[in-house]
Each structure stands twice: as structure tokens, then as C-alpha cells.
Design a protein around this motif. Sequence first.
Motif, PDB file in Angstrom:
ATOM      1  N   ARG A 125       0.834  -1.208   0.000  1.00  0.00           N
ATOM      2  CA  ARG A 125       0.000   0.000   0.000  1.00  0.00           C
ATOM      3  C   ARG A 125       0.865   1.253   0.000  1.00  0.00           C
ATOM      4  O   ARG A 125       1.860   1.328   0.707  1.00  0.00           O
ATOM      5  CB  ARG A 125      -0.871   0.041   1.260  1.00  0.00           C
ATOM      6  N   PHE A 126       0.436   2.220  -0.785  1.00  0.00           N
ATOM      7  CA  PHE A 126       1.073   3.534  -0.784  1.00  0.00           C
ATOM      8  C   PHE A 126       0.000   4.573  -0.463  1.00  0.00           C
ATOM      9  O   PHE A 126      -1.106   4.506  -1.012  1.00  0.00           O
ATOM     10  CB  PHE A 126       1.680   3.853  -2.151  1.00  0.00           C
ATOM     11  N   TYR A 127       0.347   5.513   0.399  1.00  0.00           N
ATOM     12  CA  TYR A 127      -0.618   6.549   0.787  1.00  0.00           C
ATOM     13  C   TYR A 127      -0.159   7.916   0.288  1.00  0.00           C
ATOM     14  O   TYR A 127       1.001   8.296   0.473  1.00  0.00           O
ATOM     15  CB  TYR A 127      -0.742   6.610   2.313  1.00  0.00           C
ATOM     16  N   THR A 128      -1.080   8.654  -0.324  1.00  0.00           N
ATOM     17  CA  THR A 128      -0.832  10.049  -0.666  1.00  0.00           C
ATOM     18  C   THR A 128      -1.661  10.892   0.291  1.00  0.00           C
ATOM     19  O   THR A 128      -2.838  10.603   0.532  1.00  0.00           O
ATOM     20  CB  THR A 128      -1.147  10.352  -2.143  1.00  0.00           C
ATOM     21  N   LEU A 174       0.854  16.395  -0.161  1.00  0.00           N
ATOM     22  CA  LEU A 174       2.230  16.188   0.295  1.00  0.00           C
ATOM     23  C   LEU A 174       3.069  15.718  -0.894  1.00  0.00           C
ATOM     24  O   LEU A 174       2.810  14.650  -1.464  1.00  0.00           O
ATOM     25  CB  LEU A 174       2.271  15.163   1.436  1.00  0.00           C
ATOM     26  N   VAL A 175       4.031  16.554  -1.267  1.00  0.00           N
ATOM     27  CA  VAL A 175       4.904  16.244  -2.410  1.00  0.00           C
ATOM     28  C   VAL A 175       6.345  16.452  -1.967  1.00  0.00           C
ATOM     29  O   VAL A 175       6.600  17.041  -0.915  1.00  0.00           O
ATOM     30  CB  VAL A 175       4.595  17.162  -3.620  1.00  0.00           C
ATOM     31  N   LYS A 176       7.288  15.955  -2.780  1.00  0.00           N
ATOM     32  CA  LYS A 176       8.677  16.251  -2.425  1.00  0.00           C
ATOM     33  C   LYS A 176       9.475  16.692  -3.636  1.00  0.00           C
ATOM     34  O   LYS A 176       9.217  16.244  -4.760  1.00  0.00           O
ATOM     35  CB  LYS A 176       9.335  15.106  -1.679  1.00  0.00           C
ATOM     36  N   ALA A 177      10.425  17.585  -3.340  1.00  0.00           N
ATOM     37  CA  ALA A 177      11.254  18.153  -4.402  1.00  0.00           C
ATOM     38  C   ALA A 177      12.073  17.050  -5.042  1.00  0.00           C
ATOM     39  O   ALA A 177      12.574  16.157  -4.359  1.00  0.00           O
ATOM     40  CB  ALA A 177      12.154  19.239  -3.822  1.00  0.00           C
ATOM     41  N   ASP A 178      12.188  17.110  -6.381  1.00  0.00           N
ATOM     42  CA  ASP A 178      12.923  16.095  -7.128  1.00  0.00           C
ATOM     43  C   ASP A 178      13.617  16.793  -8.279  1.00  0.00           C
ATOM     44  O   ASP A 178      12.981  17.162  -9.254  1.00  0.00           O
ATOM     45  CB  ASP A 178      11.942  15.029  -7.636  1.00  0.00           C
ATOM     46  N   GLY A 179      14.924  17.012  -8.143  1.00  0.00           N
ATOM     47  CA  GLY A 179      15.613  17.830  -9.135  1.00  0.00           C
ATOM     48  C   GLY A 179      14.965  19.200  -9.142  1.00  0.00           C
ATOM     49  O   GLY A 179      14.756  19.789  -8.104  1.00  0.00           O
ATOM     50  N   GLY A 180      14.571  19.676 -10.310  1.00  0.00           N
ATOM     51  CA  GLY A 180      13.863  20.953 -10.364  1.00  0.00           C
ATOM     52  C   GLY A 180      12.357  20.793 -10.261  1.00  0.00           C
ATOM     53  O   GLY A 180      11.622  21.776 -10.312  1.00  0.00           O
ATOM     54  N   GLY A 181      11.892  19.551 -10.150  1.00  0.00           N
ATOM     55  CA  GLY A 181      10.444  19.328 -10.171  1.00  0.00           C
ATOM     56  C   GLY A 181       9.912  18.756  -8.870  1.00  0.00           C
ATOM     57  O   GLY A 181      10.469  18.976  -7.803  1.00  0.00           O
ATOM     58  N   TRP A 182       8.814  18.023  -8.987  1.00  0.00           N
ATOM     59  CA  TRP A 182       8.153  17.447  -7.821  1.00  0.00           C
ATOM     60  C   TRP A 182       7.809  15.986  -8.077  1.00  0.00           C
ATOM     61  O   TRP A 182       7.622  15.585  -9.222  1.00  0.00           O
ATOM     62  CB  TRP A 182       6.850  18.189  -7.516  1.00  0.00           C
ATOM     63  N   LYS A 183       7.714  15.228  -7.001  1.00  0.00           N
ATOM     64  CA  LYS A 183       7.219  13.860  -7.023  1.00  0.00           C
ATOM     65  C   LYS A 183       6.196  13.727  -5.898  1.00  0.00           C
ATOM     66  O   LYS A 183       6.266  14.457  -4.913  1.00  0.00           O
ATOM     67  CB  LYS A 183       8.370  12.865  -6.744  1.00  0.00           C
ATOM     68  N   PRO A 184       5.267  12.767  -5.980  1.00  0.00           N
ATOM     69  CA  PRO A 184       4.391  12.539  -4.829  1.00  0.00           C
ATOM     70  C   PRO A 184       5.247  12.034  -3.654  1.00  0.00           C
ATOM     71  O   PRO A 184       6.173  11.264  -3.860  1.00  0.00           O
ATOM     72  CB  PRO A 184       3.442  11.430  -5.302  1.00  0.00           C
ATOM     73  N   ALA A 185       4.933  12.512  -2.448  1.00  0.00           N
ATOM     74  CA  ALA A 185       5.580  11.964  -1.252  1.00  0.00           C
ATOM     75  C   ALA A 185       4.665  10.864  -0.731  1.00  0.00           C
ATOM     76  O   ALA A 185       3.630  11.148  -0.128  1.00  0.00           O
ATOM     77  CB  ALA A 185       5.771  13.055  -0.206  1.00  0.00           C
ATOM     78  N   LEU A 186       4.999   9.619  -1.029  1.00  0.00           N
ATOM     79  CA  LEU A 186       4.116   8.495  -0.699  1.00  0.00           C
ATOM     80  C   LEU A 186       4.577   7.827   0.583  1.00  0.00           C
ATOM     81  O   LEU A 186       5.778   7.607   0.778  1.00  0.00           O
ATOM     82  CB  LEU A 186       4.100   7.497  -1.858  1.00  0.00           C
TER      83      LEU A 186
END
Length: 339
Positions: free
Chosen positions: A37-40, A48-60
Amino acid sequence: MLLVSLPASLFALAPVFFDTAGRLQRVPAPANPGTTRFYTLVHNGQSLVKADGGGWKPALLSASEVSEVGGGGALQVFLGSVEDAASPLQRGDYWLLETSALDEQPPASIGGDGAAWEPLRARAGPSVCDALEVDEAALLATARGLAHWHNSVRFCSKCGSAEVVPYRNGKGRRCNVCSERFRPRLDASVIVLVLDATRSRCLLGRKAAWPTGRYSTLAGFVEFGETLEECVVREVCEESGCSVDRSTLDFVASQPWLFPRSLMVGFTVCAAPSEGADAALAVDEDELEDARWFSKEYVREQLGLEREAGRDGPAVEGGFHVPSRVSLARTLIESWLAE
Ligand SMILES: [Zn+2]
């Protein structure tokens, strides 16, 4: 010479943002208890997201991480499963954890290094959505939309009771007093690229609140009892004063727009032959600040300059631009340019 009128949908080249092509399977319930299971997380409309390089990813978060953040008092909604290796999302079941009911907003740090609470869409400028891959954006938008819906159905609209609770893993809500059931609702909207009779110019409008230079396709909500076709004719006429030829109406694509709960249905349609090249537009000033015709050459040139400048926005500050790749408006315009 053979003259054949091809529907615009044959030329639809640009993929529609938020369409995962089934990679995010919106099945009714999780397949088996052993699946990862992954929760967003969503809190008061922020994701809730997290910085990834210059962009964003979901923080799961994992199930055990969720249990440590007071997950017991928060709403859990099953969003769907991913099994497709082509998806940027890992294989597993995906859930929303909606934490607005908790006494305190969980610290962003529960999402790991670089995590932050952010709105998915910004009123102007780059937004989190623009920096996500389609499947990730679809997951987060679905979670945000469902969080908004659950929070908007706190009381039973039939008996007034406050005992309205989620059921079927949050796929709906049910009143514990009178048993009335509620399902998530979407508002149907049309979005339409109006073309002149030769399909060489398009009609775009702008709202006063938009960034300088932004123009977009016309759009509006479907009225109760109205067909989508009727809605296109009415909305275009109301907003711009332009009469359209309903026989030229072509469906191009649809898009969920969960900000907060629309389903956009995209069309092209040609202006009625009576609308000559210089027909005056009568702009509804309550809706739009301006509406005007733009030639295909001009729009193509401006989008080309934008690409050359490597920007998702106007090539020069305040210059002509259309909404970002996230929008169905952009899909309609680029499909037309590709005709
Ligand atoms: Zn009730």
C-alpha cells in the motif's frame, strides 16, 4: 478531386494530461490484503509532495508510516491499483489519507527529505501539476478531488443528520440515520475551440484575472437537462456573441479537472457561415475581458517561440500564450495546429 471532411479527432496527436490510459486502475476494491500500500496525503486541499531535481514527485507513505501519523483519526479512501510496469508509479494499491480532521497538520517531514505541503495548481506561473508525470498528477488530483468531495458531504441532504460516513473504502458516503447513499459528483463542462469556416483561424478569449497575454478556448458548465451539443452552441454565443454551425461539431477528447470537480469534454466547432471574417464579437464582460480571432500562423509561431525559449509560458514576459500542457485547452489548440 475527392473532397472528404475528416473529423478533427483523427488529428488529435497530443496526449491528454491526467489520462493514465488505464495504468492507474480504478477498480472497486483492493485485490488482496498482501499487496503493497502507498498513501498520498491531503490536508486542507494541499498535497504532500517532495522536491525532485527541479520538479516534484508525490511523497508516498507506507502503511506503517501512516500508522505513526495519527492515521486512525484520518479518512482513508482507496484510489486504485497500479500493475503496469510502464507507469512511473510502483506496483501496488494507492490510498488517500485525508488529515484535515486531525488536531494538527502532520509535519511535511513525514514525507522525507524535501517534502512540502503544496497546492497542485497555482493561479499563475508554474504549478506542482506541471512538474509531475501524468500518472503521478492523476493520482494526486484524484486524491485531492475525493478529499474535497468527502469534506463537502458532512451532513445528510435528506434528513440533515451529521452521521454521514464513508463506505466501500471511501468510494461513497452513507447516512447512518436514514441510509441515504452519496456518490462523488462531477460537474460536466464543455471546452471548445471555435474555428472559422476555413479552419484557418481560432477564437480565443481571456479572463481579466489571468496572467497578461494568456488566451484560451471558451468553456462553460452544462446546464441541467442540456445536451453537450446544446451547451457548446449556447456557451460560445453567450461568451463571444459568435454563432456556430452545430453540424461541424467534433468531439476531440475529455479530461477530468478535479479543481475541484469538473469533467471537461473538449470539442472543435466552426463558426456559422454567416459569421464572416470581420464579424463583430459581442464579449460577455461578466465572463471575459476579451475574445478575438487568431490566425493559425500566429498561434503556431508563438508556441514555437515558447518551445525555443524552453518555457512553459510566454516566450517574452507578458506575451501571447495559451494554458500549459496540463490543460485540455492546450490539447485542442495543438491538435488543430497539427491538422
Ligand atoms: Zn440521512
